[in-house]
Design a protein around this motif. Structure first.
Motif, PDB file in Angstrom:
ATOM      1  N   ILE A  71       0.716  -1.138  -0.344  1.00 29.39           N
ATOM      2  CA  ILE A  71      -0.207   0.300  -0.382  1.00 29.39           C
ATOM      3  C   ILE A  71       1.339   1.603  -0.343  1.00 29.39           C
TER       4      ILE A  71
ATOM      5  N   GLY B 194       2.390   2.399  -3.336  1.00 28.82           N
ATOM      6  CA  GLY B 194       1.606   3.519  -4.065  1.00 28.82           C
ATOM      7  C   GLY B 194       1.224   4.848  -4.496  1.00 28.82           C
ATOM      8  N   ILE B 195       1.787   4.767  -2.861  1.00 26.67           N
ATOM      9  CA  ILE B 195       2.087   7.135  -2.590  1.00 26.67           C
ATOM     10  C   ILE B 195       3.756   7.578  -2.642  1.00 26.67           C
TER      11      ILE B 195
ATOM     12  N   GLY C  47      -1.890   9.331  -5.535  1.00 26.61           N
ATOM     13  CA  GLY C  47      -2.057   7.534  -5.192  1.00 26.61           C
ATOM     14  C   GLY C  47      -2.824   7.655  -3.483  1.00 26.61           C
TER      15      GLY C  47
ATOM     16  N   HIS D 140      -5.311   7.708  -2.410  1.00 26.68           N
ATOM     17  CA  HIS D 140      -6.661   6.886  -1.993  1.00 26.68           C
ATOM     18  C   HIS D 140      -6.090   5.610  -1.712  1.00 26.68           C
ATOM     19  N   ASN D 141      -4.534   5.655  -1.534  1.00 27.80           N
ATOM     20  CA  ASN D 141      -4.341   3.885  -0.924  1.00 27.80           C
ATOM     21  C   ASN D 141      -3.617   4.738   0.978  1.00 27.80           C
TER      22      ASN D 141
ATOM     23  N   ALA E  64      -5.279  -2.902  -2.940  1.00 26.97           N
ATOM     24  CA  ALA E  64      -5.046  -1.299  -3.183  1.00 26.97           C
ATOM     25  C   ALA E  64      -3.978  -1.588  -4.374  1.00 26.97           C
ATOM     26  N   TYR E  65      -3.598  -2.783  -4.401  1.00 27.23           N
ATOM     27  CA  TYR E  65      -2.381  -3.493  -6.033  1.00 27.23           C
ATOM     28  C   TYR E  65      -3.234  -3.390  -7.125  1.00 27.23           C
TER      29      TYR E  65
ATOM     30  N   THR F  78      -3.736   0.599  -7.730  1.00 36.47           N
ATOM     31  CA  THR F  78      -3.484   1.689  -7.976  1.00 36.47           C
ATOM     32  C   THR F  78      -3.099   1.735  -9.202  1.00 36.47           C
ATOM     33  N   SER F  79      -2.436   2.916 -10.134  1.00 40.70           N
ATOM     34  CA  SER F  79      -1.138   3.242 -11.563  1.00 40.70           C
ATOM     35  C   SER F  79      -0.006   2.457 -11.287  1.00 40.70           C
TER      36      SER F  79
ATOM     37  N   ILE G 204       2.841   4.950 -10.468  1.00 39.56           N
ATOM     38  CA  ILE G 204       3.062   5.061  -9.322  1.00 39.56           C
ATOM     39  C   ILE G 204       4.127   5.137  -8.715  1.00 39.56           C
ATOM     40  N   ARG G 205       3.836   3.213  -8.714  1.00 38.55           N
ATOM     41  CA  ARG G 205       4.994   2.529  -8.366  1.00 38.55           C
ATOM     42  C   ARG G 205       6.028   2.451  -9.202  1.00 38.55           C
TER      43      ARG G 205
END
Length: 480
Positions: free
Chosen positions: A127, A130-131, A272, A274-275, A312-313, A316-317, A320-321
Motif C-alpha cells: 500500500i 502506491g503513494i 495515489g 486513495h491508498n 490497493a495493488y 493503483t496505477s 506510481i509504483r
C-alpha cells in the motif's frame, strides 16, 4: 523464469524448504496426549538453540563479508532450509507425545504467526508503495525537522517500513542541492525507521508480535508514549541544531546562497492518495481483531488484510509504483528470512520459558539493555519474543498458552519488564544498519540517489555518539 527477483530454482528451493519446515509435522499435531503437563522446554538441549543463533549471525555478518552472494534471495532460502528443516524434524519426532504442547503443535503455531506477521508487513509495503509525493519541499533545517517529526508520528500509524518508504525519497529530493546530507538520512533512520514506531503494534514488528501474543492494542500507546516523546524530541532538537550548523558551513564554503537553492522547489503533490484509505483499512482490521470483533482465531484478520492489499495493488496505477522504484524484492527477502527465524527460534523461546530465571535478569533496566543490545545486531522481532519469554519464565507465566503476554501483564512486575523490553527492542534497533529491516532499505535508496552513506562501523559512530547517551537518560528516568 523470474519471480520478484528469485530464479525458478530459488523458488523451488525456498518453497520446498518452507514446506518441509511447516508441513512435515502435520502428522504429529494429532499425536498430543491430553492431560500431560510436561513442557518441551524442560527437555530441549542447549545445542537446539544453535540454528537460531547461526541464522541471526548470518543475517548480521554475511551482508558484510559476502554481500554479493547474500543479495540473492535464493541463497537466503538455502540457508533457511539448511538450518530450519532439521529443527522442524527434531521437534516433530522427538517431542510428539507426552508433553503439554507437542513439537508439532509448536510448529503449527509458528506457521500461523508467520503468516499473520508476513501478511501485515506485506500489506503495509504494497500500500505504501502506491503513494508518491511529487515535487519537493524546502530542504531547510526547519522543514527537515518538521518532516522527521511527521515521520515519527506516521511510523506508528503505517509502520516504520511504510513511513520510511513514503518519506525517504521526498526528503532526499528536498536536500538534493546540499553537498552533505548524510546526517539527514542517519537521523531519518533513527527517528522514522525506528524510534517513531514505539506507539502501536503497527509501528514495529516486535510490538506486533507482542500484540499477537496477547498485549492489548492500545497498551503501547498508554504506557510507552513518555519514552517515545522523550527520545524523539531529543533527537529532533539535536538534528535541528546539527542541520543548521551543517547548512551554515555550506553557506560559508560555497558560492551563492545555499538557502535560496534549497527553497527553489517544485510544487508539492501527493499521487495515489486513495491508498491512505487502504492504510486506514489495515489499521481498522487490526483494531477490530484486538477488540475481539473478528474473533480470536486465525483467518478473518489475515484474509481481510490480504484482500485490502490486493485491492490497493490493483486499483493503483503502475506508473506510481514505477516512480517509487517499487519492487517485491524487499518483502520477499523478509518472507524468506522470517520463515527460518520463526522456526529456529522455537527452542530458544521454549527453553527461556522454562529456565528464563537462570539468566540472572530481574530488573527493568537489565531487560532494556539486554534486549536493546541484541536488537542492535540481531533482528529485533525475535529478540523481543526471546526476552518476553524470559520474563514470563521468571514470573512463572506459561509461554505456551495463547496470549501469554496478557498474563504477564497481570503480574506485579510484568508491565515494567515488558515496557523495558519493548523500548529496548524498538529503540535500539537504530544502533546499526542491521537492527531493523527499514534501516538497510533506507540506506540502499539513499545510495541509489547519490548519497554516500557511512560504512557499517561509520554508521555506528553516529549511533554510539548520539543514541547511547539518550538511552542512558531513558534508563535513569524510566527503568532504574
Amino acid at each position: 523464469m523470474q519471480l520478484f527477483g528469485i530464479g525458478a530454482r530459488g523458488c523451488w528451493s525456498f518453497g520446498l524448504g518452507v514446506l518441509a519446515i511447516f508441513a512435515f509435522p502435520a502428522g504429529a499435531w494429532a499425536a498430543e496426549a491430553a492431560g500431560h503437563a510436561k513442557e518441551v522446554g524442560a527437555d530441549l538441549p542447549l545445542w537446539s538453540v544453535a540454528p537460531f543463533a547461526i541464522l541471526l549471525g548470518c543475517i548480521a555478518i554475511l551482508p558484510l563479508t559476502a554481500g554479493h552472494w547474500w543479495e540473492a534471495n535464493r541463497n537466503k532460502g538455502i540457508i533457511v532450509a539448511i538450518l530450519g528443516v532439521p529443527i522442524a524434524i527434531y521437534l516433530a519426532t522427538q517431542f510428539a507425545t507426552g508433553y503439554h504442547h507437542s513439537g508439532g503443535e509448536l510448529l503449527q503455531e509458528a506457521l500461523l504467526e508467520y503468516i499473520t506477521f508476513l501478511i501485515l508487513l506485506g500489506a503495509l509495503f504494497v500500500i505504501s508503495g502506491g503513494i508518491y509525493i511529487q515535487g519537493s519541499l524546502d530542504g531547510t533545517p526547519i522543514v527537515n525537522t518538521a518532516l522527521l517529526g511527521i515521520g515519527a508520528l506516521l511510523a506508528s500509524v503505517i509502520g516504520t517500513t511504510g513511513a520510511s518508504m513514503v518519506l525517504i525519497r521526498p526528503l532526499i529530493r528536498a536536500n538534493a542541492p546540499r553537498q552533505n546530507m548524510v546526517h539527514v538520512v542517519v537521523f531519518f533512520i533513527f527517528i522514522v525507521s525506528n524510534a517513531g514506531g514505539l506507539l502501536t503494534p503497527i509501528g514495529d514488528p516486535p510490538l506486533f508480535l507482542g500484540f499477537m501474543k496477547g498485549v492489548p492494542f492500545f497498551w503501547t500507546l498508554e504506557h510507552l508514549w513518555p519514552q517515545w516523546l522523550m527520545v524523539n524530541v531529543i533527537l529532533l532538537v539535536v538534528f535541528n541544531i546539527w542541520d543548521q550548523i551543517a547548512l551554515n558551513r555550506e553557506e560559508a564554503a560555497r558560492e551563492g546562497s545555499q538557502l535560496e537553492r534549497l527553497m527553489d522547489n517544485e510544487p508539492l503533490r501527493i499521487i495515489g492518495l486513495h491508498n491512505v484509505l487502504f492504510l486506514l483499512g489495515i489499521v481498522g482490521v487490526i483494531i477490530a481483531k484486538g477488540s475481539g470483533l473478528l474473533g480470536k482465531g486465525f483467518g478473518p484478520q489475515e484474509g481481510l488484510m490480504a484482500l485490502i492489499a490486493v485491492a490497493a495493488y490493483l486499483v493503483t496505477s503502475p506508473v506510481i509504483r514505477q516512480k517509487n522504484n517499487f519492487g517485491f524484492g524487499p518483502i520477499i527477502e523478509v518472507a524468506v528470512l522470517f520463515a527460518g527465524i520463526f522456526i529456529t527460534m522455537i527452542p530458544a523461546l521454549q527453553i527461556l520459558g522454562v529456565r528464563g530465571g537462570e539468566l540472572g535478569l530481574d530488573q527493568p533496566w537489565e531487560f532494556f539493555w539486554a534486549s536493546g543490545i541484541l536488537s542492535s545486531f540481531l533482528d529485533n522481532a525475535p529478540t523481543y519474543l526471546t526476552f518476553a519469554a524470559a520474563a514470563s519464565g521468571m514470573l512463572h507465566v506459561d509461554v505456551n498458552q495463547p496470549g501469554y503476554l496478557a498474563e504477564l501483564l497481570k503480574t506485579a512486575q510484568g508491565p515494567a519488564l515488558l515496557m523495558a523490553i519493548s523500548c529496548g527492542s524498538v529503540l535500539m534497533g537504530a544502533n546499526t544498519y542491521i537492527g531493523n529491516g527499514p534501516n538497510f532499505m533506507v540506506k540502499a535508496i539513499a545510495e541509489e540517489n547519490g548519497v554516500r552513506m557511512p560504512s557499517f562501523f561509520g554508521y555506528m559512530a553516529y549511533s554510539v555518539g548520539i543514541l547511547i547517551p539518550i538511552f542512558v537518560v531513558v534508563t535513569v528516568v524510566f527503568f532504574w
